[in-house]
Design a protein around this motif. Structure first.
Motif, mmCIF file in Angstrom:
data_model
loop_
_atom_site.group_PDB
_atom_site.id
_atom_site.type_symbol
_atom_site.label_atom_id
_atom_site.label_comp_id
_atom_site.label_asym_id
_atom_site.label_seq_id
_atom_site.Cartn_x
_atom_site.Cartn_y
_atom_site.Cartn_z
ATOM 1 N N ASP A 126 0.832 -1.201 0.000
ATOM 2 C CA ASP A 126 0.000 0.000 0.000
ATOM 3 C C ASP A 126 0.867 1.250 0.000
ATOM 4 N N THR A 127 0.514 2.221 -0.834
ATOM 5 C CA THR A 127 1.197 3.516 -0.764
ATOM 6 C C THR A 127 0.571 4.403 0.304
ATOM 7 N N TYR A 128 -0.675 4.111 0.672
ATOM 8 C CA TYR A 128 -1.325 4.742 1.824
ATOM 9 C C TYR A 128 -2.323 3.729 2.380
ATOM 10 N N PRO A 129 -2.777 3.904 3.621
ATOM 11 C CA PRO A 129 -3.730 2.928 4.183
ATOM 12 C C PRO A 129 -4.994 2.821 3.340
ATOM 13 N N ARG A 130 -5.507 1.607 3.245
ATOM 14 C CA ARG A 130 -6.758 1.372 2.544
ATOM 15 C C ARG A 130 -7.911 1.954 3.385
ATOM 16 N N ASN A 131 -8.673 2.863 2.811
ATOM 17 C CA ASN A 131 -9.769 3.529 3.517
ATOM 18 C C ASN A 131 -11.072 2.801 3.231
ATOM 19 N N ILE A 132 -11.710 2.333 4.291
ATOM 20 C CA ILE A 132 -12.824 1.385 4.195
ATOM 21 C C ILE A 132 -14.111 2.042 4.681
ATOM 22 N N THR A 133 -15.164 1.890 3.896
ATOM 23 C CA THR A 133 -16.488 2.353 4.295
ATOM 24 C C THR A 133 -17.494 1.247 3.997
ATOM 25 N N SER A 136 -4.327 2.459 -3.079
ATOM 26 C CA SER A 136 -3.307 2.652 -4.108
ATOM 27 C C SER A 136 -2.188 1.687 -3.780
ATOM 28 N N GLU A 137 -1.982 0.696 -4.648
ATOM 29 C CA GLU A 137 -1.033 -0.382 -4.375
ATOM 30 C C GLU A 137 -0.074 -0.571 -5.547
ATOM 31 N N ASN A 138 0.975 -1.319 -5.284
ATOM 32 C CA ASN A 138 1.952 -1.593 -6.346
ATOM 33 C C ASN A 138 1.747 -2.955 -6.983
ATOM 34 N N VAL A 139 0.603 -3.591 -6.671
ATOM 35 C CA VAL A 139 0.255 -4.895 -7.229
ATOM 36 C C VAL A 139 -1.227 -4.884 -7.599
ATOM 37 N N ILE A 140 -1.634 -5.847 -8.398
ATOM 38 C CA ILE A 140 -3.048 -6.063 -8.689
ATOM 39 C C ILE A 140 -3.513 -7.292 -7.907
ATOM 40 N N GLY A 141 -4.654 -7.164 -7.262
ATOM 41 C CA GLY A 141 -5.182 -8.294 -6.507
ATOM 42 C C GLY A 141 -4.880 -8.245 -5.032
ATOM 43 N N PRO A 165 -6.433 -11.658 -7.649
ATOM 44 C CA PRO A 165 -7.724 -11.024 -7.934
ATOM 45 C C PRO A 165 -8.924 -11.896 -7.582
ATOM 46 N N ASN A 166 -8.721 -13.207 -7.514
ATOM 47 C CA ASN A 166 -9.834 -14.103 -7.187
ATOM 48 C C ASN A 166 -10.228 -14.030 -5.717
ATOM 49 N N SER A 167 -9.330 -13.569 -4.856
ATOM 50 C CA SER A 167 -9.659 -13.498 -3.435
ATOM 51 C C SER A 167 -9.789 -12.070 -2.916
ATOM 52 N N PHE A 168 -9.256 -11.093 -3.662
ATOM 53 C CA PHE A 168 -9.309 -9.690 -3.251
ATOM 54 C C PHE A 168 -10.615 -9.089 -3.736
ATOM 55 N N GLN A 210 -8.886 -5.410 -11.036
ATOM 56 C CA GLN A 210 -8.094 -5.317 -12.260
ATOM 57 C C GLN A 210 -7.099 -4.163 -12.241
ATOM 58 N N VAL A 211 -7.126 -3.355 -11.176
ATOM 59 C CA VAL A 211 -6.318 -2.131 -11.160
ATOM 60 C C VAL A 211 -5.533 -2.032 -9.856
#
Length: 552
Positions: free
Chosen positions: A388-395, A410-415, A421-424, A446-447
């Motif tokens: 993560d480039t910053y914490p994942r903000n969850i609502t 915002s991450e440096n990987v997909i999934g 991607p099948n579990s994320f 996908q992003v």
């Protein structure tokens, strides 16, 4: 001389219920409180199922996935712990036989990356040969050091009088080797992904290192466990959330391992100091996201093996079983018929620890598992460096019959950090259907960057780095037995009305992924309809889609 118990803090000791072990039959049946009865029920049912797979001649369980009568190691160790807990007939003798087999299959070459790990199954070729090359998480799984290691510790702590001294000595030697081998793991090196943010194996690693170091008076091993634990705690304290957030499977493993922090480590350890608090905070988070009407934890899910907890077996659901009873938990009457059924094998461990673990849950969190408290919104975050480039903000917006949850990242990987991607599942909605089943939709990842907005009945998604080639793939549940068999539009989706806005092309495509045909394979054993929205050719806008969702 190996001491039979670790010193425990005054707090932990006060919380510890009597250890229900001994030579008398079915020792777990002696308590009368309701929670204990539910734990007993989980023990009985999971052990009865595992009994059918036990090969007493080999001293192993057959593969739970029915792999042509091969055997498997990890589930065998879990079964051994259950045998000691049940302690009927020759259960203890069979448990010792299994333990000795598991130890004999431990990798002993100190120069190998997999030193101290355990065979996945006894029939496998030698890992590292030309014909059977070492592939992490395939031909060998480094997390099995933690799974088998914590199981050995549990057996030594809870049932020492049922294990011969020479076997206990070999268990300690095996734990020592597993701990050394686990120290080889460095995130980003040799394809390993063990960072403190990989919550479930990181928590197990810290515990086994600290416990074994204390038992063997090895200061470096003890200190390593404390160091690992401090890194995990620092990440947790940022928002009182596990980095591996909201996973039906892996939140369950993390809670299992944190229970060992709280029960078996004393106040001289940061694990003993923080374990109970982290369990309570994790359940507070899970409780706020749980919808007792749907029997599901609302999304988003960092790592999920299904899209409806009523249809796939999650370790978290086993823990909920011991808290509210099987009928109120997201467990089918026949757990072994659910998706991802192999995790039912950890049932004995959850049952053994439940009398202690369940004392650490707040009344508010427990109440939410019984009864939906009313419509509410949850705002929180989780952080998984280095991904993560910053914490994942969850609502998450949670109402009696509809939940919508999503996370901006915002991450440096997909999934997600698991790169899968099948579990994320970064954006999820679930709703009640007339027949009592649950409908769902989830965004297929996908992003590497997603911005979300969640409000009452609204899910809004955008791709900051997207372009006119971007697509939003919304995977949607198949209808119930009473619903339409064929789905061509949102009007055919059972139990929900969905209106779509945004700058996407309004001409969407619907395809089917099924067990025996369609556009592609199932995901985590679930069939689904794929609603795909693209962008107008040549669009210069940031791709954005807004779903207005109402339960019909």
């Amino acid at each position: 001389m190996i001491p039979t118990t670790l010193m425990r803090s005054a707090t932990a000791a006060a919380l510890t219920l009597p250890l229900l072990v001994g030579a008398t039959p079915t020792p777990l049946m002696k308590r009368n409180d309701t929670t204990q009865q539910w734990a007993d029920e989980l023990l009985r049912e999971s052990m009865s199922w595992l009994d059918m797979y036990y090969d007493s001649e080999a001293g192993y369980l057959y593969s739970l996935s029915a792999q042509a009568l091969t055997h498997e190691t990890r589930a065998s160790s879990w079964y051994a712990a259950g045998l000691l807990a049940r302690n009927e007939g020759d259960d203890a003798e069979q448990a010792v036989k299994i333990v000795e087999n598991v130890i004999s299959g431990q990798f002993k070459n100190e120069s190998s990356q997999w030193f101290g790990d355990y065979q996945k199954y006894p029939e496998e070729p030698t890992v590292g040969t030309e014909q059977y090359p070492p592939v992490i998480y395939n031909s060998w799984d480094p997390n099995w050091r933690g799974f088998v290691g914590t199981t050995f510790v549990l057996m030594l702590e809870e049932f020492p009088e049922l294990i011969p001294q020479d076997t206990k000595d070999r268990m300690m030697e095996s734990l020592h080797n597993a701990t050394i081998g686990d120290s080889y793991r460095v995130g980003g090196v040799d394809d390993d992904n063990l960072y403190p943010a990989y919550s479930n194996p990181a928590i197990m690693r810290a515990f086994v290192s600290g416990w074994v170091g204390r038992r063997t008076n090895e200061a470096n091993m003890t200190a390593a466990g404390e160091t690992y634990a401090n890194e995990i705690i620092d990440l947790f304290n940022r928002a009182n959330t596990l980095s591996e957030f909201n996973s039906g499977t892996y939140a369950g493993v993390s809670l299992y391992a944190l229970t060992m922090w709280a029960k078996y480590m004393d106040e001289s350890s940061v694990m003993g100091q923080n374990g109970a608090r982290m369990i309570q905070e994790t359940w507070s988070s899970l409780g706020s996201l749980y919808n007792a009407n749907l029997k599901n934890v609302a999304g988003p899910w960092d790592r999920s093996y299904g899209f409806d907890m009523n249809r796939y077996l999650s370790i978290l659901a086993l823990q909920i079983w011991t808290l509210v009873g099987k009928e109120k938990a997201p467990i089918n009457a026949k757990p072994y018929a659910m998706g991802h059924k192999d995790d039912f094998a950890i049932g004995p461990l959850i049952a053994i620890l439940a009398p202690f673990h369940n004392t650490l849950i707040s009344p508010e969190a427990l109440s939410s598992l019984h009864t939906f408290p009313g419509t509410h919104t949850v705002n929180t975050s989780a952080f998984s460096p280095p991904f993560d480039t910053y914490p994942r903000n969850i609502t998450a917006w949670i109402s009696p019959n509809l939940t919508i949850g999503a996370e901006s990242f915002s991450e440096n990987v997909i999934g997600g950090p698991a790169k899968n991607p099948n579990s994320f599942n970064p954006a999820v909605a679930q709703w009640a259907r007339a027949d009592g089943t649950v409908g769902w939709l989830t965004l297929y990842a996908q992003v590497m960057e997603l911005l979300v907005k969640v409000e009452e009945n609204v899910l809004e998604l955008s791709y900051p780095q997207g372009n006119d080639t971007s697509t939003f793939q919304l995977l949607v549940a198949t209808n119930s037995k009473n619903g339409k068999r064929d789905v061509a539009s949102w009007e055919d989706v059972e139990g929900v009305k969905v209106t779509v806005e945004g700058n996407v092309d309004t001409n969407y495509e619907v395809t089917f992924n099924g067990m025996f045909g369609g556009q592609g394979d199932t995901i985590n054993e679930f069939e689904f309809w794929n609603f795909t929205y693209g962008m107008p050719p040549g669009s210069q806008e940031v791709p954005s889609i807004r779903l207005y969702i109402e339960v019909e």
